[in-house]
Design an enzyme around this catalytic site. Structure first.
Site, mmCIF file in Angstrom:
data_model
loop_
_atom_site.group_PDB
_atom_site.id
_atom_site.type_symbol
_atom_site.label_atom_id
_atom_site.label_comp_id
_atom_site.label_asym_id
_atom_site.label_seq_id
_atom_site.Cartn_x
_atom_site.Cartn_y
_atom_site.Cartn_z
ATOM 1 C CG ASN A 113 -2.385 -1.283 1.215
ATOM 2 O OD1 ASN A 113 -2.173 -1.856 0.279
ATOM 3 N ND2 ASN A 113 -2.138 -1.732 2.486
ATOM 4 C CG HIS A 137 -10.596 -0.982 7.804
ATOM 5 N ND1 HIS A 137 -10.355 -1.462 8.814
ATOM 6 C CD2 HIS A 137 -9.898 -1.744 6.825
ATOM 7 C CE1 HIS A 137 -8.967 -1.890 8.839
ATOM 8 N NE2 HIS A 137 -8.711 -2.758 7.684
ATOM 9 C CD GLU A 164 -12.848 1.718 4.102
ATOM 10 O OE1 GLU A 164 -12.531 1.562 3.340
ATOM 11 O OE2 GLU A 164 -13.351 1.400 5.335
ATOM 12 C CB SER A 223 -9.217 -0.531 2.044
ATOM 13 O OG SER A 223 -10.067 -1.619 2.545
ATOM 14 C CG ASP A 255 -10.186 4.621 7.206
ATOM 15 O OD1 ASP A 255 -9.923 5.154 6.195
ATOM 16 O OD2 ASP A 255 -10.614 3.883 7.741
ATOM 17 C CG HIS A 292 -6.131 2.514 1.359
ATOM 18 N ND1 HIS A 292 -5.079 1.860 0.577
ATOM 19 C CD2 HIS A 292 -7.459 2.029 2.306
ATOM 20 C CE1 HIS A 292 -5.597 0.659 1.368
ATOM 21 N NE2 HIS A 292 -6.900 0.758 2.962
ATOM 22 C CE LYS A 323 -3.764 1.539 4.659
ATOM 23 N NZ LYS A 323 -4.148 0.926 5.816
#
Ligand SMILES: Cc1ncc(COP(=O)(O)O)c(C=O)c1O
Length: 412
Positions: free
Chosen positions: A68, A154, A196, A200, A225, A228, A257
């Site tokens: 990542n 997540h 998110e 992910s 969140d 990423h 990440k």
């Protein structure tokens, strides 16, 4: 050579009288058996070298599509130098929680720089994204409150919400309508909506604008969140929320990440930070990240800000992967993913194992993902494209995928 992927075996549950008479032994044996029987046993691999595109395992080198580290900063020499300077200056560990003597001027400076960068009153550092997500739920959400999370959220958040005393509902993935229906039905004293920036396991964006609008309409707090998205999207790497021009009340960013290290921060208001400092057990009863790490993260932040060239290279690599997969008609791709996360959702567990083994034999390291990490029937190979890959790596991957799908006919 040991193959890291699960092997097709017919496991038998062997239980002796001692197991039957000992609930602990029975519980462990049965749980292990259930995972093995479905061939979804989780292994860890002893990796010698793990850079953004190459790993060494059992003395063999593999092209990695599992990292990542989107910008390749985990090996950035300026960040490594900063960490070494930090170590000499502050020692190895922080020695205690931030509430005792673990909070240093480097932590304070990092929090200040993060809040200025992302346009929030305050930032608050945590040891991990997992801990930050749990902290928000466990410290803020009470019995008469309601939590609404996207179905694909997540595990760190979902687990906490499920164990909390609040009402917990999950809305249909990326559906503002579903969220609105749930809000109307289960409206609580305080309402928290969670999604998110980039999902992910699928790599697609959240419909942040629409979710944000609903959140405002219902006087709720929105938490995003962006583990990423931070460092990768938005102006200067400010993340998904910057890209969609929204400002959630709570933003979680991760440093494991694109920042190339680990740890996380919550961006929020001054009152929210004061509250968390006084009520969050994840903070109060946990050792602070080392000052040397905060020092290295300050350099990471500098690098992220000036890495437009890496973000451009990443975008080019993603486009190249998408073009190649289209040209060779690779099936099971996630059409909506515009990020480095490019899953091949084969569906069936066994097919997923076969594909990962096939790639492994061609020295390509990808991560096979099974339920319960993803919904049943959506097992996948999670491919991650980074800025550090070159076209040869991506070509090798796509041609191997083509070879596999030419040999194996699967219905999409
Ligand atoms: C979306 C998302 N949130 C949170 C986390 C947890 O973050 P951390 O690895 O910092 O604990 C992860 C995974 O690492 C993630 O993918």
């Amino acid at each position: 050579m040991t193959n890291p992927y699960p092997q097709k075996k017919n496991y038998v549950l062997k239980i002796s009288m001692t197991h039957i008479h000992n609930s602990w032994k029975f519980f462990l044996k049965r749980s292990i058996y259930l995972r093995k029987r479905r061939n979804i046993w989780r292994n860890r691999f002893v990796i010698r070298q793990n850079d953004p595109t190459k790993i060494t395992f059992n003395d063999k080198e593999y092209v990695s599509f599992s990292s990542n580290d989107y910008l390749g900063l985990s090996f950035n020499k300026d960040i490594k130098r900063s960490w070494k300077i930090g170590l000499d200056r502050y020692g190895n560990g922080s020695s205690s929680s931030g509430h005792i003597v673990g909070y240093s001027e480097e932590h304070e400076l990092l929090e200040r720089r993060l809040s200025l960068w992302l346009g929030y009153e305050e930032a608050l550092l945590f040891g991990s994204g997992y801990s930050a997500n749990q902290s928000i739920v466990f410290s803020l959400m009470k019995r008469k409150d309601s939590i609404f999370a996207d179905k694909k959220s997540h595990a760190s958040f979902v687990e906490a919400a499920a164990f909390s005393r609040s009402t917990f509902k999950r809305f249909v993935h990326n559906s503002a309508d579903s969220l609105q229906t749930l809000l109307q039905k289960f409206y609580g004293d305080k309402n928290l909506i969670f999604t998110e920036g980039i999902f992910s396991m699928d790599g697609n964006f959240s419909k942040l604008k629409m979710i944000h609008e609903v959140s405002q309409k219902y006087d709720s707090y929105l938490m995003v969140d962006d583990a990423h998205g931070i460092g990768v999207f938005g102006e200067g790497g400010r993340g998904s929320c910057d890209m969609f021009q929204i400002r959630p009340e709570i933003l979680m960013i991760g440093f494991g990440k694109a920042f190339g290290i680990c740890g996380s921060a919550i961006l929020c208001s001054g009152d929210m930070k004061d509250y968390l400092l006084n009520y969050s057990k994840n903070l109060i009863y946990s050792t602070m990240m080392p000052a040397s790490q905060a020092f290295a993260l300050l350099e990471s932040l500098r690098q992220v800000k000036k890495s437009d060239h890496l973000r451009k290279k990443l975008r080019r690599n993603i486009e190249f992967f998408k073009e190649m997969t289209k040209r060779y008609k690779i099936p099971f791709l996630h059409e909506l993913s515009k990020s480095g996360i490019q899953p091949i959702i084969v569906g069936n567990d066994q097919k997923c194992i076969e594909l990962s083994e096939f790639l492994f034999k061609r020295n390509i390291w990808t991560q096979a993902i099974f339920p319960p990490t993803v919904p049943f029937g959506t097992s996948r190979i999670r491919i991650v494209i980074t800025a550090c890959h070159d076209v040869v790596d991506i070509e090798k991957l796509v041609l191997s995928l083509k070879e596999f799908f030419d040999q194996n006919e699967y219905e999409q």
